[in-house]
Design an enzyme around this catalytic site. Structure first.
Site, PDB file in Angstrom:
ATOM      1  N   ASN A   9       2.666  -3.324  -8.951  1.00  0.00           N
ATOM      2  CA  ASN A   9       1.677  -3.144  -7.882  1.00  0.00           C
ATOM      3  C   ASN A   9       1.206  -1.693  -7.922  1.00  0.00           C
ATOM      4  O   ASN A   9       1.942  -0.791  -7.528  1.00  0.00           O
ATOM      5  CB  ASN A   9       2.347  -3.468  -6.528  1.00  0.00           C
ATOM      6  CG  ASN A   9       1.431  -3.199  -5.351  1.00  0.00           C
ATOM      7  OD1 ASN A   9       0.227  -3.002  -5.517  1.00  0.00           O
ATOM      8  ND2 ASN A   9       1.987  -3.188  -4.151  1.00  0.00           N
ATOM      9  N   LYS A  11      -1.102  -0.348  -6.254  1.00  0.00           N
ATOM     10  CA  LYS A  11      -1.572   0.093  -4.926  1.00  0.00           C
ATOM     11  C   LYS A  11      -2.916   0.823  -5.046  1.00  0.00           C
ATOM     12  O   LYS A  11      -3.704   0.495  -5.916  1.00  0.00           O
ATOM     13  CB  LYS A  11      -0.517   0.968  -4.245  1.00  0.00           C
ATOM     14  CG  LYS A  11       0.853   0.300  -4.211  1.00  0.00           C
ATOM     15  CD  LYS A  11       1.770   0.930  -3.219  1.00  0.00           C
ATOM     16  CE  LYS A  11       3.155   0.348  -3.355  1.00  0.00           C
ATOM     17  NZ  LYS A  11       4.034   0.647  -2.249  1.00  0.00           N
ATOM     18  N   HIS A  94       1.670  -8.201   1.749  1.00  0.00           N
ATOM     19  CA  HIS A  94       2.468  -6.988   1.493  1.00  0.00           C
ATOM     20  C   HIS A  94       2.695  -6.271   2.822  1.00  0.00           C
ATOM     21  O   HIS A  94       1.822  -6.257   3.687  1.00  0.00           O
ATOM     22  CB  HIS A  94       1.713  -6.084   0.501  1.00  0.00           C
ATOM     23  CG  HIS A  94       2.585  -4.981  -0.029  1.00  0.00           C
ATOM     24  ND1 HIS A  94       2.855  -3.845   0.697  1.00  0.00           N
ATOM     25  CD2 HIS A  94       3.253  -4.847  -1.199  1.00  0.00           C
ATOM     26  CE1 HIS A  94       3.664  -3.064  -0.018  1.00  0.00           C
ATOM     27  NE2 HIS A  94       3.914  -3.650  -1.176  1.00  0.00           N
ATOM     28  N   GLU A  96       2.591  -3.298   3.634  1.00  0.00           N
ATOM     29  CA  GLU A  96       1.604  -2.258   3.971  1.00  0.00           C
ATOM     30  C   GLU A  96       0.372  -2.886   4.619  1.00  0.00           C
ATOM     31  O   GLU A  96      -0.273  -2.277   5.472  1.00  0.00           O
ATOM     32  CB  GLU A  96       1.247  -1.451   2.704  1.00  0.00           C
ATOM     33  CG  GLU A  96       2.404  -0.537   2.312  1.00  0.00           C
ATOM     34  CD  GLU A  96       2.459  -0.144   0.844  1.00  0.00           C
ATOM     35  OE1 GLU A  96       1.491  -0.400   0.111  1.00  0.00           O
ATOM     36  OE2 GLU A  96       3.502   0.402   0.435  1.00  0.00           O
ATOM     37  N   GLU A 166      10.895  -8.022   0.092  1.00  0.00           N
ATOM     38  CA  GLU A 166      10.691  -6.574   0.057  1.00  0.00           C
ATOM     39  C   GLU A 166      11.128  -5.967   1.390  1.00  0.00           C
ATOM     40  O   GLU A 166      10.339  -5.932   2.340  1.00  0.00           O
ATOM     41  CB  GLU A 166       9.214  -6.268  -0.175  1.00  0.00           C
ATOM     42  CG  GLU A 166       8.689  -6.731  -1.503  1.00  0.00           C
ATOM     43  CD  GLU A 166       7.616  -5.787  -2.028  1.00  0.00           C
ATOM     44  OE1 GLU A 166       7.814  -5.235  -3.106  1.00  0.00           O
ATOM     45  OE2 GLU A 166       6.609  -5.576  -1.338  1.00  0.00           O
ATOM     46  N   GLY A 172       8.989   2.338  -1.531  1.00  0.00           N
ATOM     47  CA  GLY A 172       8.511   3.707  -1.728  1.00  0.00           C
ATOM     48  C   GLY A 172       9.444   4.777  -1.187  1.00  0.00           C
ATOM     49  O   GLY A 172       9.057   5.938  -1.073  1.00  0.00           O
ATOM     50  N   SER A 209      11.722   0.070  -4.353  1.00  0.00           N
ATOM     51  CA  SER A 209      12.363   1.150  -5.115  1.00  0.00           C
ATOM     52  C   SER A 209      13.141   0.650  -6.331  1.00  0.00           C
ATOM     53  O   SER A 209      14.225   1.151  -6.646  1.00  0.00           O
ATOM     54  CB  SER A 209      13.268   1.987  -4.200  1.00  0.00           C
ATOM     55  OG  SER A 209      12.493   2.627  -3.207  1.00  0.00           O
ATOM     56  N   GLY A 231       5.963   2.168  -7.411  1.00  0.00           N
ATOM     57  CA  GLY A 231       5.950   3.479  -8.073  1.00  0.00           C
ATOM     58  C   GLY A 231       6.283   3.437  -9.559  1.00  0.00           C
ATOM     59  O   GLY A 231       5.572   4.032 -10.379  1.00  0.00           O
TER      60      GLY A 231
END
Ligand code: PEP
Length: 251
Positions: A9, A11, A94, A96, A166, A172, A209, A231
């Protein structure tokens, strides 16, 4: 043998040149699908078409789509539009988006149906906040999310999707769930979904992570079928090493 699924992802990162550089670097590092692993990348909308033309051996996904197939929804992107530029996957719900766009389980359930109608396979995210975990409410929160999605999408549609667990506190932050914590939640998810008539073999991804350091242990768990990776998916050598770990512990 069940194939493992690794989803990057990206982002809201990368302009066109950087996105294409990343694709080229992934190819150099042999980060590709094979008989053991399925590799997917989900770039921002603006670079999907360019990235899609450059990818070999990696599937393309969107990071979201609208719940309706078309219409007066200024600024939105439909599932058909994603399919049209070469996507076969889409991330839905997601954390976010749940946080920033206030997406509800009902809306996510609706999106699952729309995405499938357009030919996309949804990757549906669920997960608890840190306060929920600390208060012992992880199971309750996740079951409520799943129930809300099933109520709107139905068990057959969800059976054809993928679930990504998740934990919000792990995204993150560098603070991944332990393999034991993740496996425990995955077992609960599989059992709960099965009670609602969702296929027992639905792929369950862990996200939060994931790095080259914890990937092997996570992939060693019986109910972890792959990972949703933020990430580390922007670092081609590390993403490739995570894929390598997934191949090593293939069941
Ligand atoms: C994500 O974006 O879904 C995610 C898991 O991010 P990260 O791997 O950076 O925690």
């Amino acid at each position: 043998m069940k194939r493992r699924l690794l989803v990057g992802n990206w982002k809201m990162n990368l302009l066109c040149a950087g996105a294409l550089e990343l694709v080229d670097a992934l190819a150099q590092h042999d980060a590709v699908s094979d008989s053991i692993v399925d590799v997917v990348v989900c770039p921002p909308f603006t670079v999907l078409a360019d990235v899609g033309r450059r990818l070999h051996g990696i599937s393309l996904g969107g990071q979201n789509c609208h719940a309706e197939l078309k219409g007066a929804f200024t600024g939105e992107v439909s599932a058909e539009m994603l399919f049209d530029v070469g996507c076969t996957w889409v991330i839905l719900g997601h954390s976010e988006r749940r946080r920033d766009q206030h997406e509800t389980d009902a809306e996510i359930g609706h999106k699952v149906l729309t995405a499938q109608q357009a030919g996309l396979r949804p990757i549906v995210c669920v997960g608890e906040q840190l306060a929920d975990r600390q208060a012992g409410r992880t199971t309750q929160i996740i079951q409520r999310q799943l129930d809300g999605i099933i109520e709107h999408a139905g068990a057959p549609a969800l059976s054809a999707a993928v679930i990504a667990y998740e934990p919000v506190w792990a995204i993150g932050t560098g603070l991944a769930a332990t393999a034991e914590q993740a496996q425990q939640v995955h077992t609960m998810i599989r059992g709960h979904l099965a009670q609602h008539g969702v296929a027992r073999d639905i792929p369950l991804l862990y996200g939060g992570s994931v790095t080259e350091s914890n990937a092997a242990e996570l992939f060693g768990c019986a109910d972890i079928d792959g990972a949703l990776i933020g990430g580390a998916s922007l670092k081609p050598a590390e993403f490739a090493r995570i894929i390598h770990h997934a191949r090593q512990v293939a069941r």
